[in-house]
Design an enzyme around this catalytic site. Sequence first.
Site, mmCIF file in Angstrom:
data_model
loop_
_atom_site.group_PDB
_atom_site.id
_atom_site.type_symbol
_atom_site.label_atom_id
_atom_site.label_comp_id
_atom_site.label_asym_id
_atom_site.label_seq_id
_atom_site.Cartn_x
_atom_site.Cartn_y
_atom_site.Cartn_z
ATOM 1 N N GLY A 126 101.244 34.284 4.960
ATOM 2 C CA GLY A 126 100.748 35.226 5.956
ATOM 3 C C GLY A 126 101.486 35.078 7.277
ATOM 4 O O GLY A 126 102.291 34.164 7.467
ATOM 5 N N TRP A 151 93.822 40.051 17.528
ATOM 6 C CA TRP A 151 94.885 41.068 17.521
ATOM 7 C C TRP A 151 96.263 40.443 17.238
ATOM 8 O O TRP A 151 97.213 40.629 17.984
ATOM 9 C CB TRP A 151 94.906 41.810 18.857
ATOM 10 C CG TRP A 151 93.647 42.513 19.225
ATOM 11 C CD1 TRP A 151 92.392 42.342 18.673
ATOM 12 C CD2 TRP A 151 93.488 43.503 20.237
ATOM 13 N NE1 TRP A 151 91.490 43.162 19.292
ATOM 14 C CE2 TRP A 151 92.117 43.885 20.253
ATOM 15 C CE3 TRP A 151 94.361 44.094 21.147
ATOM 16 C CZ2 TRP A 151 91.619 44.838 21.128
ATOM 17 C CZ3 TRP A 151 93.854 45.047 22.026
ATOM 18 C CH2 TRP A 151 92.507 45.421 22.012
ATOM 19 N N ASP A 161 94.134 28.628 -5.350
ATOM 20 C CA ASP A 161 93.008 29.530 -5.117
ATOM 21 C C ASP A 161 91.948 28.744 -4.357
ATOM 22 O O ASP A 161 91.265 27.882 -4.930
ATOM 23 C CB ASP A 161 92.461 30.028 -6.448
ATOM 24 C CG ASP A 161 91.254 30.953 -6.286
ATOM 25 O OD1 ASP A 161 90.838 31.206 -5.137
ATOM 26 O OD2 ASP A 161 90.720 31.413 -7.319
ATOM 27 N N THR A 221 91.377 39.499 5.334
ATOM 28 C CA THR A 221 91.467 40.107 6.663
ATOM 29 C C THR A 221 91.446 41.639 6.658
ATOM 30 O O THR A 221 91.630 42.249 7.705
ATOM 31 C CB THR A 221 92.751 39.645 7.371
ATOM 32 O OG1 THR A 221 93.889 40.011 6.572
ATOM 33 C CG2 THR A 221 92.750 38.140 7.591
ATOM 34 N N TYR A 227 83.603 41.342 7.819
ATOM 35 C CA TYR A 227 84.688 40.392 8.077
ATOM 36 C C TYR A 227 84.285 39.381 9.148
ATOM 37 O O TYR A 227 84.391 38.172 8.961
ATOM 38 C CB TYR A 227 85.946 41.152 8.505
ATOM 39 C CG TYR A 227 87.008 40.264 9.107
ATOM 40 C CD1 TYR A 227 87.732 39.379 8.319
ATOM 41 C CD2 TYR A 227 87.280 40.317 10.475
ATOM 42 C CE1 TYR A 227 88.700 38.558 8.879
ATOM 43 C CE2 TYR A 227 88.245 39.510 11.035
ATOM 44 C CZ TYR A 227 88.951 38.627 10.238
ATOM 45 O OH TYR A 227 89.903 37.816 10.797
ATOM 46 N N ALA A 241 92.804 33.820 4.687
ATOM 47 C CA ALA A 241 91.576 34.576 4.918
ATOM 48 C C ALA A 241 91.681 35.955 4.285
ATOM 49 O O ALA A 241 92.780 36.462 4.045
ATOM 50 C CB ALA A 241 91.309 34.729 6.423
ATOM 51 N N LEU A 263 100.539 34.114 10.314
ATOM 52 C CA LEU A 263 100.301 32.896 11.075
ATOM 53 C C LEU A 263 100.745 31.652 10.320
ATOM 54 O O LEU A 263 101.451 30.798 10.869
ATOM 55 C CB LEU A 263 98.812 32.796 11.437
ATOM 56 C CG LEU A 263 98.382 31.564 12.215
ATOM 57 C CD1 LEU A 263 99.187 31.412 13.499
ATOM 58 C CD2 LEU A 263 96.885 31.633 12.513
ATOM 59 N N THR A 300 88.008 34.379 14.576
ATOM 60 C CA THR A 300 88.337 35.693 15.108
ATOM 61 C C THR A 300 87.432 36.111 16.265
ATOM 62 O O THR A 300 86.284 35.639 16.387
ATOM 63 C CB THR A 300 88.213 36.749 13.985
ATOM 64 O OG1 THR A 300 88.362 38.067 14.513
ATOM 65 C CG2 THR A 300 86.852 36.677 13.313
ATOM 66 N N ASP A 301 87.935 37.019 17.086
ATOM 67 C CA ASP A 301 87.128 37.637 18.139
ATOM 68 C C ASP A 301 85.995 38.468 17.555
ATOM 69 O O ASP A 301 85.008 38.754 18.243
ATOM 70 C CB ASP A 301 88.013 38.525 19.029
ATOM 71 C CG ASP A 301 88.736 39.606 18.238
ATOM 72 O OD1 ASP A 301 89.430 39.253 17.263
ATOM 73 O OD2 ASP A 301 88.648 40.795 18.597
#
Length: 293
Positions: A10, A161, A36, A62, A125, A60, A12, A101-102
């Site tokens: 991903g 974001w 997994d 997402t 989410y 995650a 990040l 996350t925000d």
Amino acid sequence: MRILVTGANGQLGYDIVRLLTSRGIACRGCDIDELDITDGAAVLSFAADYSPTHIIHCAAYTAVDKAEAEREPCFKANVLGTQNLALAARENGARMIYFSTDYVYGSNGEEPMDTDTPTAPLNVYGSTKLKGEQAAAQILETGNEKTPELWRSLAVLRTSWVFGLHGGNFVKTMLRLGREREELTVVADQVGSPTYTRDLAELVLQILLKPQFPAGVYHAANEGFCSWYEFAVEIMRQWGMNCRVKPIATEDYKTAARRPLNSRLDKSSLTRAGLRRLPCWNDALSRYLTELR
């Protein structure tokens, strides 16, 4: 140090693995094709074979809108998977960094939120990411015979974001649409902090190199705030693209998942822990677009 990074394919995870490897830090990245995380026995076995000192959990589910219909796979990835990795961290006496996350917040005010702002996720989410935080904390707070104070070994980094070189994101979408169209409409009443994965990776390195692991909950996002509309305008300006961007209200842009209007994260938690805060988002965007070119 021996670092295990989930979600290595991903945006990040890819940048974290690349940075740690460049610094000569022993690091193993894995993704769904190799592990997994929803399989508890597999996670414990994988971690036992590698014996990590730290687990950096980036993997995650997402897809925010799809999650409203795909609740079970979202829960398995974000809650059960995080629980399994926390158990592996406990069994190996490893410290854990979990990216959240925000969207754990639901405030519609205009003030930046600190880490003690009450959580109230508006979508599946965000709810599963918050439950992932809680699952990891509950497991790691119990410790084990190797590390009776392991509760000091969980750092939760709530970010927002995110954009990076490896994978899809808002910036790439805007550039693609800007080539295809003369005009775009973008939501103007959701405000937050665009965040570059390279800068997040540098923050992770800071955490790893601190003499005492800075456990706790942090807001980890680039400095400054903007709306998605303002972000899109700046993308077009910095890239030199002539596509016009028009503002639109959230209520006029229907999506399956509700999103908070206020995603302003107060980053004082980083300062309190003696960690350098991330650069401003428009500077991060400039560096990112330079790499894209």
